[in-house]
Design a protein around this motif. Structure first.
Motif, PDB file in Angstrom:
ATOM      1  N   TYR A  36      45.974 -40.530 -24.674  1.00  0.00           N
ATOM      2  CA  TYR A  36      46.360 -41.610 -25.565  1.00  0.00           C
ATOM      3  C   TYR A  36      46.629 -41.042 -26.948  1.00  0.00           C
ATOM      4  O   TYR A  36      45.977 -40.100 -27.398  1.00  0.00           O
ATOM      5  N   PHE A  63      43.646 -38.629 -27.742  1.00  0.00           N
ATOM      6  CA  PHE A  63      42.419 -38.756 -26.962  1.00  0.00           C
ATOM      7  C   PHE A  63      42.711 -38.551 -25.479  1.00  0.00           C
ATOM      8  O   PHE A  63      43.644 -39.127 -24.922  1.00  0.00           O
ATOM      9  N   PHE A 110      36.144 -41.524 -22.939  1.00  0.00           N
ATOM     10  CA  PHE A 110      37.025 -40.801 -23.855  1.00  0.00           C
ATOM     11  C   PHE A 110      36.390 -39.516 -24.366  1.00  0.00           C
ATOM     12  O   PHE A 110      35.173 -39.420 -24.531  1.00  0.00           O
ATOM     13  N   GLY A 111      37.256 -38.548 -24.656  1.00  0.00           N
ATOM     14  CA  GLY A 111      36.833 -37.377 -25.393  1.00  0.00           C
ATOM     15  C   GLY A 111      36.752 -37.698 -26.873  1.00  0.00           C
ATOM     16  O   GLY A 111      37.092 -38.811 -27.303  1.00  0.00           O
TER      17      GLY A 111
END
Lengths: 113, 112
Positions: A37, A91, A103-104
Motif C-alpha cells: 500500500y 506499507f 502491516f509492516g
C-alpha cells in the motif's frame, strides 16, 4: 501470530531510477495474500499491488512489480522509472484466513528530482 | 457510498474526555476494520467486524476502547477518558472478501 517486517525506515531514489523496498513476513498459514500500500500525506491508503501466495508468478502493475519468494517469506516491491508522485509511505501487509490485515512498520520513500 | 467515509476528519479533545469516531463503510461490504496509526508508524490493528459474527477485539489496547457496528453498516469507535498517548490517526477499512480492502482517510485525534 503473524508478523510483517520492513527493514528500511527510509529510502531515496533519483527520478527515473529504480528502487526496491524490502518486506519479510512470518506466517504458519499456507493460503494468504500479500499487499503493498502507498500512503501519501492525505492519509489515504492506496493499493499498489497484491500477490496471491499460491501463485508462483510475480505480480506486476505498470511500473510496480514484486519479487515474491515464498520459501524465504520475502515480498519486495520494485518501482521502475520512479516519479515525483511516488513519494509517500509504503506499507507491506499480509492477511490471514480471518481477513484481517497485518502491516509492516512502513518505508518512507523520497523521489528526488 | 463510493468510498469509506470517516468523521470527523480531525478531532482535538481534552485529556479525560470521551470521543466517538465514526466509520461509514462501502455498502455491501461485510467486514469492517479499525486501525490506529501513531505518528510515522505502521498500522496497529484494533478491532474487526465480520457480518453477524462476534467481533475480534484482540487489538484493543485497554478497556477504555470499545466499538460497535449497528445493522452491519456504520461503526463507532469510542475512547473513554482519553489520554495523550491516544493521539493518533484512526483508520477504518471495509471489505467483502480477502482482497478488496478500501480504506477511509482517517480521523486525526489529538488529546491535549
Amino acid at each position: 501470530a503473524q508478523t510483517v517486517t520492513q527493514s528500511q525506515p527510509e529510502m531515496s531514489v533519483q527520478e527515473a531510477e529504480t528502487v526496491t523496498l524490502s518486506c519479510t513476513y512470518d506466517t504458519s498459514e499456507n493460503n494468504y495474500y500479500l499487499f503493498w500500500y502507498k500512503q501519501p500525506p492525505s492519509r489515504q491508503m492506496i493499493l499498489v499491488i497484491r500477490q496471491e501466495a499460491y501463485k508462483q508468478q510475480n505480480a506486476t502493475e505498470n511500473r510496480f512489480s514484486v519479487n515474491f519468494q515464498k520459501a524465504a517469506k520475502s515480498f519486495s516491491l520494485k518501482i521502475s522509472d520512479s516519479q515525483l508522485g511516488d513519494t509517500a509511505m509504503y506499507f507491506c501487509a499480509q492477511n490471514n484466513a480471518g481477513n484481517m490485515l497485518t502491516f509492516g512498520g512502513g518505508t518512507r520513500l523520497m523521489v528526488k528530482p | 457510498g463510493a468510498g469509506v467515509s470517516q468523521s470527523p476528519s480531525n478531532k482535538v479533545t481534552e485529556k479525560g474526555k470521551d470521543v466517538e469516531l465514526r466509520c461509514d463503510p462501502i455498502s455491501g461490504h461485510t467486514a469492517l476494520y479499525w486501525y490506529r496509526q501513531s505518528l510515522g508508524q505502521g498500522l496497529e490493528f484494533l478491532i474487526y467486524f465480520q457480518g453477524n459474527s462476534a467481533p475480534d477485539k484482540s487489538g484493543l489496547p485497554s478497556d477504555r476502547f470499545s466499538a460497535e457496528r449497528t445493522g452491519g453498516s456504520v461503526s463507532t469507535l469510542t475512547i473513554q477518558r482519553t489520554q495523550q498517548e491516544d493521539s493518533a490517526v484512526y483508520l477504518c477499512a471495509s471489505s467483502f472478501d480477502r482482497v478488496g480492502y478500501t480504506f477511509g482517510s482517517g480521523t486525526r485525534l489529538t488529546v491535549v
